[in-house]
Design an enzyme around this catalytic site. Structure first.
Site, PDB file in Angstrom:
ATOM      1  N   GLU A   1      20.082-124.631  41.514  1.00 29.62           N
ATOM      2  CA  GLU A   1      19.753-125.862  42.232  1.00 29.62           C
ATOM      3  C   GLU A   1      20.988-126.401  42.944  1.00 29.62           C
ATOM      4  O   GLU A   1      21.804-127.108  42.337  1.00 29.62           O
ATOM      5  CB  GLU A   1      19.242-126.927  41.263  1.00 29.62           C
ATOM      6  CG  GLU A   1      17.977-126.532  40.525  1.00 29.62           C
ATOM      7  CD  GLU A   1      17.190-127.764  40.083  1.00 29.62           C
ATOM      8  OE1 GLU A   1      16.051-127.899  40.518  1.00 29.62           O
ATOM      9  OE2 GLU A   1      17.731-128.581  39.328  1.00 29.62           O
TER      10      GLU A   1
ATOM     11  N   LYS B   1      11.129-135.832  35.984  1.00 29.21           N
ATOM     12  CA  LYS B   1      12.259-136.766  35.856  1.00 29.21           C
ATOM     13  C   LYS B   1      11.774-138.060  35.194  1.00 29.21           C
ATOM     14  O   LYS B   1      10.884-138.021  34.360  1.00 29.21           O
ATOM     15  CB  LYS B   1      12.913-136.999  37.220  1.00 29.21           C
ATOM     16  CG  LYS B   1      13.287-135.669  37.885  1.00 29.21           C
ATOM     17  CD  LYS B   1      14.152-135.799  39.088  1.00 29.21           C
ATOM     18  CE  LYS B   1      14.454-134.397  39.638  1.00 29.21           C
ATOM     19  NZ  LYS B   1      15.326-134.404  40.787  1.00 29.21           N
TER      20      LYS B   1
ATOM     21  N   GLU C   1      21.627-133.773  37.549  1.00 30.53           N
ATOM     22  CA  GLU C   1      21.631-135.232  37.338  1.00 30.53           C
ATOM     23  C   GLU C   1      22.242-135.568  35.984  1.00 30.53           C
ATOM     24  O   GLU C   1      22.928-136.574  35.831  1.00 30.53           O
ATOM     25  CB  GLU C   1      20.195-135.782  37.466  1.00 30.53           C
ATOM     26  CG  GLU C   1      19.769-135.831  38.925  1.00 30.53           C
ATOM     27  CD  GLU C   1      18.274-135.726  39.160  1.00 30.53           C
ATOM     28  OE1 GLU C   1      17.485-135.882  38.201  1.00 30.53           O
ATOM     29  OE2 GLU C   1      17.889-135.467  40.324  1.00 30.53           O
TER      30      GLU C   1
ATOM     31  N   GLY D   1      16.334-133.601  46.026  1.00 31.16           N
ATOM     32  CA  GLY D   1      15.813-134.905  46.423  1.00 31.16           C
ATOM     33  C   GLY D   1      16.249-135.346  47.819  1.00 31.16           C
ATOM     34  O   GLY D   1      16.083-136.509  48.184  1.00 31.16           O
TER      35      GLY D   1
ATOM     36  N   SER E   1      14.282-129.688  46.770  1.00 29.88           N
ATOM     37  CA  SER E   1      13.383-129.974  47.899  1.00 29.88           C
ATOM     38  C   SER E   1      12.353-128.882  48.181  1.00 29.88           C
ATOM     39  O   SER E   1      11.998-128.646  49.339  1.00 29.88           O
ATOM     40  CB  SER E   1      14.189-130.293  49.163  1.00 29.88           C
ATOM     41  OG  SER E   1      14.992-131.443  48.947  1.00 29.88           O
TER      42      SER E   1
ATOM     43  N   ASN F   1       9.457-130.782  37.297  1.00 25.53           N
ATOM     44  CA  ASN F   1      10.374-131.685  36.600  1.00 25.53           C
ATOM     45  C   ASN F   1      10.045-133.100  37.051  1.00 25.53           C
ATOM     46  O   ASN F   1      10.408-133.506  38.149  1.00 25.53           O
ATOM     47  CB  ASN F   1      11.817-131.295  36.970  1.00 25.53           C
ATOM     48  CG  ASN F   1      12.839-132.276  36.423  1.00 25.53           C
ATOM     49  OD1 ASN F   1      12.524-133.120  35.588  1.00 25.53           O
ATOM     50  ND2 ASN F   1      14.072-132.159  36.902  1.00 25.53           N
TER      51      ASN F   1
ATOM     52  N   HIS G   1      20.640-130.034  33.868  1.00 26.46           N
ATOM     53  CA  HIS G   1      20.268-130.445  35.222  1.00 26.46           C
ATOM     54  C   HIS G   1      21.447-131.186  35.865  1.00 26.46           C
ATOM     55  O   HIS G   1      22.179-131.902  35.194  1.00 26.46           O
ATOM     56  CB  HIS G   1      19.035-131.351  35.159  1.00 26.46           C
ATOM     57  CG  HIS G   1      18.463-131.634  36.506  1.00 26.46           C
ATOM     58  ND1 HIS G   1      18.997-132.587  37.350  1.00 26.46           N
ATOM     59  CD2 HIS G   1      17.435-131.063  37.176  1.00 26.46           C
ATOM     60  CE1 HIS G   1      18.307-132.589  38.479  1.00 26.46           C
ATOM     61  NE2 HIS G   1      17.352-131.675  38.407  1.00 26.46           N
TER      62      HIS G   1
HETATM   63  P1  PGA Z   1      13.498-132.089  44.150  1.00 27.99           P
HETATM   64  O1  PGA Z   1      14.165-131.957  42.692  1.00 27.99           O
HETATM   65  O2  PGA Z   1      12.416-131.036  44.225  1.00 27.99           O
HETATM   66  O3  PGA Z   1      12.934-133.475  44.199  1.00 27.99           O
HETATM   67  O4  PGA Z   1      14.586-131.850  45.145  1.00 27.99           O
HETATM   68  C1  PGA Z   1      14.399-130.714  42.104  1.00 27.99           C
HETATM   69  C2  PGA Z   1      15.083-130.875  40.774  1.00 27.99           C
HETATM   70  O5  PGA Z   1      15.924-131.768  40.634  1.00 27.99           O
HETATM   71  O6  PGA Z   1      14.806-130.127  39.820  1.00 27.99           O
END
Ligand code: PGA
Length: 256
Positions: A167, A11, A97, A173, A213, A9, A95
């Protein structure tokens, strides 16, 4: 047997030129991998170019979001039909976010899943608890709410085209990954929930990704768990070597 699925992803990262560069490097690094399904989810603006580049490979294309209607006066939105037309096979929906910053709810997630399936896109539906919810022992309640709400009215036969990504919001992140035990506990809970909502064959076939992560040095521990069938990767998918590394490590586990 469930084929592991690793999705990157990206983003809101990578211009078209940067996307081409990254895709090229990923292609070169994983051309021998056969037992892991790899999905690249670049921003909308790069979908078409990335699609051109992966056509001769078994890498799949995914988008990061879609709207629930196929056309109309919805400035700034992208329809499932449009994603299909640029070669998308997958679309990430719900997601955290988007839930936190763009008003996504179980209801909009559900509408988007229905619309995506109708166009032949495979939704990767994201679910996950916030730190406060975990600390208040509400993890399973939140997951149940996200899974049941997102999949409302979805028929068992459509479930083979859906991937669920667990998640935990506190792990996204932050560099703070869930322990393999914490991940497995929730993945198992999701599979049991799907068993109750559908049947054994649907539950056993469902692929559940972990996200938050995931890096080359922690992917094996997570992927070894029985109910973890892949990863949704943010940060580590932005560099070809780390993304390829975690795909190779997953492949070496021989789960597929
Ligand atoms: P990350 O993001 O691996 O940077 O923690 C995962 C995600 O948001 O899908």
């Amino acid at each position: 047997m469930r084929i592991p699925i690793i999705a990157g992803n990206w983003k809101m990262h990578k211009t078209v030129d940067e996307s081409i560069e990254l895709t090229n490097a990923i292609k070169r690094s994983i051309y021998e991998i056969e037992d892991v399904e790899t999905v690249l989810c670049p921003p909308f603006t790069s979908l078409s170019d990335v699609n051109e580049m992966i056509m001769d490979t078994n890498i799949k294309l995914g988008a990061q979001n879609c709207y629930w209607l196929n056309e109309g006066a919805y400035t700034g939105e992208i329809a499932p039909k449009m994603l299909k037309s640029v070669g998308c096979a997958y679309v990430i929906i719900g997601h955290s976010e988007r839930r936190a910053m763009f008003g996504e709810t179980n209801e909009t997630v559900n509408k988007k899943i229905v619309a995506a399936l109708k166009e032949g896109l495979k939704p990767i539906m994201c679910v996950g608890e916030k730190l406060k919810e975990r600390e208040a022992n509400k993890t399973f309640d939140v997951i149940k709410d996200h899974v049941e709400g997102g999949l409302k009215g979805i028929a068992g036969e459509d479930m083979k085209n859906i991937v669920i990504a667990y998640e935990p919001v506190w792990a996204i992140g932050t560099g703070k990954i869930a322990t393999p035990k914490q991940a497995e506990e929730v993945h198992k809970f999701i599979r049991e929930l799907i068993l109750k909502m559908y049947d054994k064959s649907v539950a056993e076939a469902l692929r559940i990704q972990y996200g938050g992560s995931v890096k080359p040095d922690n992917v094996e521990g997570i992927m070894k768990e029985a109910d973890v069938d892949g990863a949704l990767v943010g940060g580590a998918s932005l560099k070809a070597d780390s993304f390829a590394d975690l795909i190779k490590k997953t492949n070496a586990l021989g789960k597929g």
